[in-house]
Design a protein around this motif. Sequence first.
Motif, short mmCIF file in Angstrom:
data_model
loop_
_atom_site.label_atom_id
_atom_site.label_comp_id
_atom_site.label_asym_id
_atom_site.label_seq_id
_atom_site.Cartn_x
_atom_site.Cartn_y
_atom_site.Cartn_z
N UNK A 162 0.70 -0.95 -0.16
CA UNK A 162 -0.30 0.06 0.01
C UNK A 162 0.81 1.09 -0.18
N UNK A 163 1.85 1.06 0.83
CA UNK A 163 2.72 2.41 0.95
C UNK A 163 3.83 1.96 1.86
N UNK A 164 4.96 2.95 1.60
CA UNK A 164 6.14 2.51 2.49
C UNK A 164 6.60 4.01 2.85
N UNK A 165 6.63 3.95 4.33
CA UNK A 165 7.09 5.26 5.10
C UNK A 165 8.59 5.17 5.52
N UNK A 166 9.50 6.34 5.37
CA UNK A 166 10.62 6.07 6.18
C UNK A 166 10.64 6.41 7.72
N UNK A 167 11.55 5.72 8.20
CA UNK A 167 11.50 5.60 9.75
C UNK A 167 12.90 6.07 10.20
N UNK A 168 13.00 5.86 11.44
CA UNK A 168 14.34 6.14 12.29
C UNK A 168 15.59 5.58 11.71
N UNK A 169 16.76 6.26 11.68
CA UNK A 169 17.92 5.80 11.19
C UNK A 169 18.04 5.18 9.81
N UNK A 170 17.25 5.75 9.03
CA UNK A 170 17.10 5.29 7.46
C UNK A 170 16.34 4.11 7.19
N UNK A 171 15.90 3.54 8.01
CA UNK A 171 15.15 2.24 7.91
C UNK A 171 13.85 2.50 7.10
N UNK A 172 13.02 1.70 6.80
CA UNK A 172 11.68 1.85 6.03
C UNK A 172 10.77 1.07 6.66
N UNK A 173 9.49 1.38 6.79
CA UNK A 173 8.51 0.70 7.12
C UNK A 173 7.39 0.49 5.77
#
Length: 144
Positions: free
Chosen positions: A108-119
């Motif tokens: 559905x979507x991808x979100x940037x997260x802390x320390x460059x990781x992605x959700x």
Amino acid sequence: MKVELQISENIDEPYIVIHSNKMTAQIQQIMEILQSPGNVITVMDNDQLIVLEPSEIYMLRMEDERLNVYCQQKKYVSGKRLYEMEKILGSTFMRISKSTLINLKQISRVESSFHGSMLVILKNGNKDYISRKYLPDFKKYLGI
């Protein structure tokens, strides 16, 4: 990779020939897909054996030493290992962590997260983080 199809009326059964100067991972994957008996996945729901098509699967995740198969609204258990399912399911699925495979068509979507990781968030609401080891391949898939 070049692909060529030749139609001939005098051929009884289709066959495939691959010409290459060496064996590659891509050729190996294609051969495994072509030689697999089918892409039907069996899972358990209580005492019932359920047959799923790969397109029905959103995510597969190892949890408590069991492979859970997440579909649109239900979660099932598979007796297979994650690496076995990865081979069966092929290129429409991608490993995003040591314990998780996702259906790329169900993102559905991808979100940037802390320390460059992605959700990554799937269409059924399931979420998981993409581990650093698998992030470059995922970004390549997204074209970023």
